[in-house]
Design a protein around this motif. Sequence first.
Motif, PDB file in Angstrom:
ATOM      1  N   SER A  57      63.975  64.876  69.981  1.00  0.00           N
ATOM      2  CA  SER A  57      62.574  64.765  70.396  1.00  0.00           C
ATOM      3  C   SER A  57      62.182  65.939  71.286  1.00  0.00           C
ATOM      4  CB  SER A  57      62.350  63.451  71.142  1.00  0.00           C
ATOM      5  OG  SER A  57      62.543  62.365  70.283  1.00  0.00           O
ATOM      6  N   LEU A  66      50.575  59.003  61.007  1.00  0.00           N
ATOM      7  CA  LEU A  66      52.023  58.938  61.278  1.00  0.00           C
ATOM      8  C   LEU A  66      52.255  58.535  62.733  1.00  0.00           C
ATOM      9  CD1 LEU A  66      55.021  59.518  60.532  1.00  0.00           C
ATOM     10  CD2 LEU A  66      54.635  61.841  61.366  1.00  0.00           C
ATOM     11  N   GLU A 120      59.794  56.507  67.285  1.00  0.00           N
ATOM     12  CA  GLU A 120      58.483  56.677  66.654  1.00  0.00           C
ATOM     13  C   GLU A 120      57.578  57.487  67.578  1.00  0.00           C
ATOM     14  OE1 GLU A 120      59.431  53.798  68.110  1.00  0.00           O
ATOM     15  OE2 GLU A 120      60.334  52.620  66.506  1.00  0.00           O
ATOM     16  N   SER A 121      56.901  58.504  67.049  1.00  0.00           N
ATOM     17  CA  SER A 121      55.924  59.220  67.867  1.00  0.00           C
ATOM     18  C   SER A 121      54.752  58.289  68.150  1.00  0.00           C
ATOM     19  CB  SER A 121      55.417  60.472  67.145  1.00  0.00           C
ATOM     20  OG  SER A 121      56.470  61.404  67.005  1.00  0.00           O
ATOM     21  N   CYS A 132      61.338  61.052  66.602  1.00  0.00           N
ATOM     22  CA  CYS A 132      62.399  61.755  65.871  1.00  0.00           C
ATOM     23  C   CYS A 132      62.013  62.062  64.423  1.00  0.00           C
ATOM     24  CB  CYS A 132      63.690  60.932  65.904  1.00  0.00           C
ATOM     25  SG  CYS A 132      64.370  60.794  67.558  1.00  0.00           S
ATOM     26  N   GLU A 133      60.725  61.939  64.091  1.00  0.00           N
ATOM     27  CA  GLU A 133      60.304  62.330  62.743  1.00  0.00           C
ATOM     28  C   GLU A 133      60.412  63.853  62.635  1.00  0.00           C
ATOM     29  OE1 GLU A 133      58.279  61.024  65.077  1.00  0.00           O
ATOM     30  OE2 GLU A 133      57.543  59.081  64.416  1.00  0.00           O
ATOM     31  N   HIS A 134      60.269  64.389  61.423  1.00  0.00           N
ATOM     32  CA  HIS A 134      60.329  65.852  61.283  1.00  0.00           C
ATOM     33  C   HIS A 134      59.137  66.488  61.996  1.00  0.00           C
ATOM     34  CE1 HIS A 134      60.551  69.860  59.641  1.00  0.00           C
ATOM     35  NE2 HIS A 134      61.788  69.570  59.231  1.00  0.00           N
ATOM     36  N   ASP A 175      55.957  67.147  60.058  1.00  0.00           N
ATOM     37  CA  ASP A 175      55.152  65.966  59.727  1.00  0.00           C
ATOM     38  C   ASP A 175      54.318  65.538  60.941  1.00  0.00           C
ATOM     39  OD1 ASP A 175      56.151  65.886  57.129  1.00  0.00           O
ATOM     40  OD2 ASP A 175      57.897  64.697  57.740  1.00  0.00           O
ATOM     41  N   ILE A 176      54.919  65.621  62.116  1.00  0.00           N
ATOM     42  CA  ILE A 176      54.162  65.279  63.338  1.00  0.00           C
ATOM     43  C   ILE A 176      52.999  66.264  63.493  1.00  0.00           C
ATOM     44  CG2 ILE A 176      54.259  64.959  65.842  1.00  0.00           C
ATOM     45  CD1 ILE A 176      57.303  64.472  65.564  1.00  0.00           C
TER      46      ILE A 176
END
Length: 351
Positions: free
Chosen positions: A247, A296, A307-308, A334-336, A339-340
């Motif tokens: 993160s 997202l 999760e963001s 912790c998403e890519h 994508d964030i």
Amino acid sequence: MSKHIETTAITAGRPPVEPDAPLNPSVVLTSTFHSGGSIGYGRYGNQTWTALEEAISALEGGQTLAFSSGMAAISAAFSILPIGAPVVASNQGYSGVMSLLNSFHASGRLEVRFVDVVNTQKVIDAMKGAALVWLESPTNPCLDVADLPALISAAKKLGIGVAVDNTFATPLVQNPLAMGADIVMHSVTKFLSGHSDVLMGSLSTNDPALYKRLHDSRSFNGSIPGPLEAWLALRGLRTFPLRFKQSQESAKELVIRLQAHPKITRVRYPGFGAIVSFEVDGSAEQTQKVCDSSTLIAHATSLGGVESLWERRRRWPIESPSVPEQLIRLSVGCEHVDDIWNDITTALSSI
Ligand SMILES: Cc1ncc(COP(=O)(O)O)c(C=O)c1O
């Protein structure tokens, strides 16, 4: 040789190794214990809490007590102060703590001296005769950073207690007990458990007498965690260093991209951690629309999960007026990172 924090997070708080012993601690669901042992009753102790407490102690040092929430832990720390005790605290920080301190001050329960934590000399000047210095660093949501080594050492010279809310920095970034603080506090709800599924808090201290007083506060105020929640928090803690590092890496990249975005006027980031606060070039309503437009990033309060999440902090009536109406606090999950970022730019294009 002491182990690295990634290893400690995985190995601490395990049952002793013996044939057929479980690798993981059990969820001990009982209110009642047979007599003759050291626990006595379900409000005084529980083996699942102990496993989590051992793991937090392994990361922060000292001895740890787990509480039913971060606010329960904070309330326990204040509960042991005498009526009217002078307390030095930041004039901005987590709104729940600010509300609690304001109500304590208004009722005379405590005499709270609110200071700008960035101004080290002003904080030291306010310490004279105080019983406790309560420091949150970085602060929520403006991400101001206090000079903890200087403030802790000044407080110690004056014989004043210091407690540090380490929720945002985590033990991966700073160890307040190693700097000489008396108490380190966590909203375990956030990075340590990390999956947005439990509320929990902790207090750790190196001082056995202080530990006993805080333990009594928890036992007699009843602000205890549930065993199942303690188990979930410990399971989440196993991956805390991995999640936090991922993160943090994404947060650093997002800061660079946000700084170059034409609809962003200011980005606040202390250089570490997974929380980024930024200001939108627009009204409060437009900023709200940005938060509503993500698909997202969850539009929700809280932080520190995989999760963001983001939100406009001033949507809460209790948030300090010193926090800009256009400020969005983003908890980077912790998403890519791409994508964030795509979600952020799409949401910004809604205004
Ligand atoms: C810095 C900080 N301290 C304490 C708390 C309170 O923790 P909890 O929500 O677990 O009671 C929060 C909650 O957001 C926080 O951000």
